[in-house]
Motif scaffolding. Structure first.
Motif, PDB file in Angstrom:
ATOM      1  N   SER A 238       0.839  -1.202   0.000  1.00  0.00           N
ATOM      2  CA  SER A 238       0.000   0.000   0.000  1.00  0.00           C
ATOM      3  C   SER A 238       0.868   1.244   0.000  1.00  0.00           C
ATOM      4  CB  SER A 238      -0.918   0.016   1.223  1.00  0.00           C
ATOM      5  OG  SER A 238      -0.173   0.204   2.413  1.00  0.00           O
ATOM      6  N   GLY A 240       0.429   5.994  -0.459  1.00  0.00           N
ATOM      7  CA  GLY A 240      -0.392   7.176  -0.689  1.00  0.00           C
ATOM      8  C   GLY A 240      -0.596   8.032   0.526  1.00  0.00           C
ATOM      9  N   PHE A 249      -2.131  10.038  -7.368  1.00  0.00           N
ATOM     10  CA  PHE A 249      -3.001   8.923  -6.961  1.00  0.00           C
ATOM     11  C   PHE A 249      -3.452   8.121  -8.183  1.00  0.00           C
ATOM     12  CE2 PHE A 249      -3.933  11.489  -3.010  1.00  0.00           C
ATOM     13  CZ  PHE A 249      -3.433  10.562  -2.112  1.00  0.00           C
ATOM     14  N   ALA A 253      -2.716   4.174  -8.898  1.00  0.00           N
ATOM     15  CA  ALA A 253      -3.805   3.208  -9.038  1.00  0.00           C
ATOM     16  C   ALA A 253      -3.798   2.543 -10.410  1.00  0.00           C
ATOM     17  CB  ALA A 253      -5.146   3.898  -8.790  1.00  0.00           C
ATOM     18  N   LEU A 261      -4.758   1.363  -2.183  1.00  0.00           N
ATOM     19  CA  LEU A 261      -4.561   2.814  -2.252  1.00  0.00           C
ATOM     20  C   LEU A 261      -4.905   3.433  -0.900  1.00  0.00           C
ATOM     21  CD1 LEU A 261      -3.621   4.799  -4.432  1.00  0.00           C
ATOM     22  CD2 LEU A 261      -6.019   5.303  -4.888  1.00  0.00           C
ATOM     23  N   CYS A 263      -4.778   7.112   1.571  1.00  0.00           N
ATOM     24  CA  CYS A 263      -4.500   8.531   1.738  1.00  0.00           C
ATOM     25  C   CYS A 263      -4.803   8.867   3.182  1.00  0.00           C
ATOM     26  CB  CYS A 263      -5.308   9.403   0.780  1.00  0.00           C
ATOM     27  SG  CYS A 263      -7.070   9.497   1.141  1.00  0.00           S
ATOM     28  N   ALA A 281      -9.651   4.403  -6.453  1.00  0.00           N
ATOM     29  CA  ALA A 281      -9.330   3.022  -6.109  1.00  0.00           C
ATOM     30  C   ALA A 281     -10.386   2.079  -6.670  1.00  0.00           C
ATOM     31  CB  ALA A 281      -9.233   2.878  -4.588  1.00  0.00           C
TER      32      ALA A 281
END
Length: 376
Positions: A238, A240, A249, A253, A261, A263, A281
């Motif tokens: 993972s 982000g 992003f 992806a 993904l 954030c 995502a």
């Protein structure tokens, strides 16, 4: 959300500067109010960004978080980056709270959620200074208290800056965790601590122990290295957390850079932009798992966003009993709690929380009014 024709405008923005963050209150032209918060850390720089870049643009705009997010991000396009995003989060989250309170609805419903739901949690350990045995003992205590079914530990050296713990700790911890927790989902966070070749090496070790997830194996700006790790390993990778650029992003992806993904709501500009990352995502068939280790109001915001999204199969990050933050716990109520490894978004209109005004009286307060667009 109310129809645009019914929208009020932003009349006043107030900020309270605490040691680690800003609390924000937005008042609209009807007198309705909502509470928000910026990202933690570097509160002085975030304050300057909020007062200088966000406030002059947001005052007088429709009290609509979607609209204000777009207007501010575009108006200050030359200043885009982490501190604009962190500052925008304070006003944006306050506007979601205001909208929810006006509508008598929780924010998760305004974001598109259909019903409250249980959110599964993993216990997030946030140290590299323990020995493997001390770490295992601490995890056992956390699981006894919260019933978590997932575990995440920290390995490697944060951005490769040098060891924080005993030599060989990461390898020994990875090797020992599965025997200590045979039925738990295991994850590790390197905080960008490895070059790709070293990340693959420790990742193979994690695979041998049945780990599920490897977070930020390489520095966050090394997309090629992160992709090499994701391509080489069977466990999910993972990334982000540090990012705020939608183009990046999208590249992560669509380009196979990561398998999950992430954030951080406060780092990328608020709930509106977090949902945009979640949609990216979903478009590319990836699970979405926000970064959310804080105990401040940000954990409340993240739970509302997760409630608005369909379950991804991933667990949500949670800070345990041994890692409490008194400064955050006195900021608002009620605090969301873990029970048998599950939690829920706080119930009630808006974010569902009450800010502790007595705590804010000890903080530096500034007020901005739309008629002057300067401090009142």
């Amino acid at each position: 959300m109310p129809a645009p024709a019914e929208m009020t405008v932003i009349d006043r923005i107030e900020t309270w500067r605490l040691p680690k963050l800003l609390v924000v209150r937005v008042t609209d032209s009807d007198g309705a109010q909502g509470w928000g918060q910026t990202a933690a850390r570097a509160a002085d720089v975030t304050q300057a960004a909020l007062h200088t870049l966000v406030v002059p643009v947001a005052l007088g705009q429709r009290a609509d978080p979607l609209h204000v997010t777009e207007v501010v991000w575009n108006a200050e396009y030359k200043m885009r980056g982490t501190f604009l995003a962190r500052a925008l989060t304070g006003v944006e989250t306050a506007l979601w709270d205001l909208a929810g309170r006006r509508a008598g609805q929780p924010v998760w419903r305004l974001l598109g959620g259909e019903a409250p739901r249980d959110i599964p949690l993993y216990i997030s350990r946030r140290t590299r200074k323990t020995t493997p045995q001390a770490e295992i003992d601490g995890i056992h205590a956390e699981i006894a208290a919260g019933g978590y079914r997932g575990i995440k530990v920290q390995i490697g050296d944060r951005l490769g800056r040098g060891p924080e713990g005993p030599p060989g700790r990461s390898e020994a911890l990875v090797d020992a965790l599965r025997a200590a927790f045979p039925d738990h989902r295991l994850s590790a966070d390197a905080n960008g601590g490895y070059a790709a070749i070293e990340a693959i090496k420790i990742g193979r070790r994690m695979e041998a122990q049945g780990f599920h997830h490897f977070e930020e194996p390489c520095p966050f700006d090394d997309l090629a290295g992160t992709k090499a790790v994701a391509d080489a390993l069977d466990l999910t990778v993972s990334g982000g957390e540090q990012d705020n650029d939608m183009g990046k992003f999208e590249r992560m992806a669509s380009g196979g850079v990561v398998d999950i993904l992430q954030c951080d709501l406060a780092y990328c500009g608020g709930a509106t932009r977090t949902l945009a990352v979640a949609r990216l995502a979903r478009t590319h068939g990836l699970p979405f798992m926000p970064h959310s280790p804080t105990m401040s109001m940000l954990q409340v915001f993240a739970l509302h966003v997760l409630t608005a999204l369909p379950p991804s199969g991933e667990m949500h990050e949670w800070r345990g009993a041994s890692d409490r933050e008194p400064w955050a716990e006195e900021l608002y109520a009620p605090l969301p709690a873990a029970n048998n490894g599950l939690t829920r978004a706080v119930a009630g209109p808006g974010w569902g929380i009450t800010v502790n005004i007595d705590r804010l009286r000890r903080a530096e307060r500034e007020v901005f009014d739309r008629r002057s667009k300067v401090k009142g």
